[in-house]
Design a protein around this motif. Structure first.
Motif, short mmCIF file in Angstrom:
data_model
loop_
_atom_site.label_atom_id
_atom_site.label_comp_id
_atom_site.label_asym_id
_atom_site.label_seq_id
_atom_site.Cartn_x
_atom_site.Cartn_y
_atom_site.Cartn_z
N VAL A 1 34.75 19.20 15.60
CA VAL A 1 35.89 18.85 14.98
C VAL A 1 35.64 18.68 13.24
CG1 VAL A 1 37.03 16.41 14.52
CG2 VAL A 1 36.58 17.15 16.72
N ALA A 2 34.59 18.14 12.74
CA ALA A 2 34.20 18.21 11.36
C ALA A 2 34.43 19.59 10.69
CB ALA A 2 33.11 17.54 11.19
N ASN A 3 33.85 20.91 11.47
CA ASN A 3 34.05 21.99 10.91
C ASN A 3 35.14 22.64 10.67
OD1 ASN A 3 30.95 23.35 13.02
ND2 ASN A 3 31.00 22.16 11.14
N ASN A 4 36.24 22.06 11.31
CA ASN A 4 37.27 22.75 11.49
C ASN A 4 38.43 21.80 10.61
OD1 ASN A 4 36.82 24.91 12.97
ND2 ASN A 4 36.77 23.98 14.89
N MET B 1 40.04 9.05 14.30
CA MET B 1 40.80 9.18 15.08
C MET B 1 40.15 9.81 16.46
SD MET B 1 44.34 10.33 13.20
CE MET B 1 45.22 10.47 14.90
N VAL B 2 39.53 10.96 16.41
CA VAL B 2 38.83 11.44 17.55
C VAL B 2 37.85 10.54 18.22
CG1 VAL B 2 37.26 13.27 18.22
CG2 VAL B 2 39.34 13.70 16.78
N VAL B 3 36.98 10.03 17.24
CA VAL B 3 35.93 9.02 17.87
C VAL B 3 36.31 7.74 18.39
CG1 VAL B 3 33.81 7.94 17.22
CG2 VAL B 3 34.09 10.15 16.44
N GLY B 4 37.47 7.16 17.70
CA GLY B 4 38.15 5.87 17.98
C GLY B 4 38.63 6.05 19.27
N PHE B 5 39.61 7.13 19.54
CA PHE B 5 40.20 7.45 20.83
C PHE B 5 39.09 7.40 21.77
CE2 PHE B 5 42.27 9.93 24.12
CZ PHE B 5 43.63 8.94 24.51
#
Length: 506
Positions: free
Chosen positions: A388-391, A404-408
């Motif tokens: 996710v961070a790479n992109n 958002m990704v980690v929270g969900f």
């Protein structure tokens, strides 16, 4: 030349290395900086302490599973359903705090914000050992969840601002491997601390919380000096070293490494990006099983016929294996600069492990399946977070997307806390089936992400996303498919990873 003023009003976007370097720091001469020595220096300053903090974090949140084996429920007069509620309640504030925490991390500096969070959760952790009723446990789980919310997404965000995309995976894998070590160490520590039963009129389960909370408080105070900030203001680097770090990041398409002002559009871009939403579903597919596994593996092993002490000890080699798999995937994913295929491999292992657990009625076979599942679950966390961070380009956008990704994903801990019920012991078919479903969802959405990224890269290769670069602001009347800008530097600064020269990691 890309970005130069031309008599031709339209200059197509180029993707050469020279254009990527246009916005780099040029004032400092970095020719005398030894890059290998500099990266070793950064690794030594950043990684060991951050790894210790995450070990403490995961140890603190999951130690309730160990405490349960030593009489937590009967002493607090709790039912199994009330215990499950206490587990799930942690994840609501934990998930909701991710995005605001990452924004505050950038605004207040990691050394300050992370240390404050740790002080709060260390107090809540210690207080869990001093409570006398169910209501007290619930209140402390809420505080613990809110305070711990910032650490993993915050450190993921921080490290993504220090390392190139193809070297970030191994670092985050080493960092996250501390979660596996906490599983092994947590079982051994709980076994030892439970022997303090009766000291100071506290039960053995209470001492697990008290001692771990005190250790975290000490680490929190030291973190004001031992946690370091972002490259543009890190005090352990001189001005030439800072310029060298920022320059190499900008060479790797991280143009915001030199600093960026918070604008509302940074947050809005994160919400509009399709990668954010697909990433959220993928992360849910791995986070649900992660928390179910970490919270219930001692109980699962105990229900196979082992005593509490032996069950805790038998979880140790499982976590050692998971640690090995996590670092191995991080290394090879960096080496080949591929993330999606390793996600598919790990989700596949999770599916196999869950399927065996669903079908098994043999203790030895089920114990083997726990290894298979652990080898799939734990590498997925850092690999997906890095993917996710790479992109995502833009420091604030990246912080919001990671949050958002980690929270969900963490919100699915609410479900994880409910699927392993005492009435389903010893084989827990409902819980294992739920984990199988999570793995299947993660596998499918990984395929969707890979397809979408490959398709978008192909469009950029064909020139379908090229911007129009015009010679002056007065000429900004035409509109190319990728937008119209006065320079390449303006285009990539404004568009981040949507710039036509940016290529996604698949």
């Amino acid at each position: 030349m890309p970005g130069s003023v031309s008599s031709d009003p339209v200059v197509k976007e180029k993707t050469s290395q020279s254009s990527v370097q246009e916005s780099r720091i040029e004032d400092a001469d970095v020719s005398g900086v030894n890059m290998k020595a500099l990266m070793r220096k950064i690794d030594i300053r950043l990684m060991p302490w951050l790894c210790l903090l995450y070990l403490l974090s995961f140890l603190d949140r999951s130690s309730i599973g160990n405490a349960k084996l030593y009489g937590l429920l009967p002493e607090l007069k709790m039912s199994d359903n009330e215990y499950l509620i206490a587990l799930s309640l942690f994840f609501i504030p934990y998930a909701l705090g991710e995005v605001p925490s990452n924004i505050l991390l950038k605004r207040l500096r990691p050394s300050i914000w992370l240390s404050i969070l740790m002080i709060v959760w260390s107090i809540a952790m210690t207080a869990q050992g001093l409570i006398h009723n169910y209501a007290g446990l619930l209140s402390m789980r809420i505080v613990l969840g809110l305070a711990e919310a910032g650490l993993f997404p915050g450190v993921t965000y921080l490290l993504s601002c220090w390392y190139k995309r193809a070297e970030f995976g191994l670092r985050l894998a080493i960092f996250f491997s501390c979660a596996t070590l906490s599983g092994a160490f947590g079982g051994l520590l709980a076994f030892a601390l439970a022997k303090m039963d009766g000291i100071g009129k506290h039960s053995g389960w209470a001492w697990i919380f008290i001692i771990e909370g005190i250790a975290t408080f000490i680490a929190a105070v030291l973190s004001f000096w031992l946690v370091h900030d972002f490259p543009d203001n890190a005090t352990f680097l001189n001005e030439y070293e800072r310029a060298a770090v920022i320059g190499r990041l900008q060479d790797d398409a991280q143009w915001s490494a030199a600093g960026e002002k918070l604008k509302l559009r940074n947050v809005w871009q994160a919400f509009k990006d399709w990668k954010t939403w697909v990433g959220m579903v993928i992360y849910a597919g791995l986070d649900g099983p992660l928390y179910a596994f970490s919270l219930f593996v001692p109980s699962i092993v105990a229900e196979l016929g082992f005593s509490a002490n032996r069950a805790n000890l038998l979880t140790i080699p499982v976590y050692v294996w998971a640690c090995f798999c996590t670092i191995a995937v991080g290394f090879f994913a960096d080496k080949f600069n591929k993330r999606g295929v390793f996600n598919l491999l790990c989700f596949g292992m999770g599916l196999i492990g869950a399927a065996i657990l669903i079908a098994s009625r043999n203790a030895s076979l089920s114990y083997f399946a726990v290894y298979v599942m652990a080898g799939g679950i734990y590498p997925l966390i850092p690999n997906t977070a890095v993917w996710v961070a790479n992109n995502v380009e833009g420091t604030y956008k990246r912080g919001v997307v990671i949050g958002m990704v980690v929270g969900f994903g963490n919100l699915n801990g609410v479900v994880s806390g409910q699927i392993y019920r005492a009435k389903d012991a010893p084989w827990y078919r409902t819980g294992h089936s739920a984990m199988f479903a999570y793995f299947a969802i993660g596998f499918i959405f990984t395929l969707i992400m890979m397809y979408g990224l490959r398709r978008e890269n192909a469009r950029r290769d064909r020139g379908e996303r090229d911007e129009k670069i015009l010679g002056s602001a007065e000429e900004l009347t035409a509109h190319g498919r990728g937008g119209t800008f006065t320079s390449i530097d303006e285009a990539r600064t404004e568009k981040g990873d949507l710039w036509s020269g940016f290529r996604y990691v698949i």
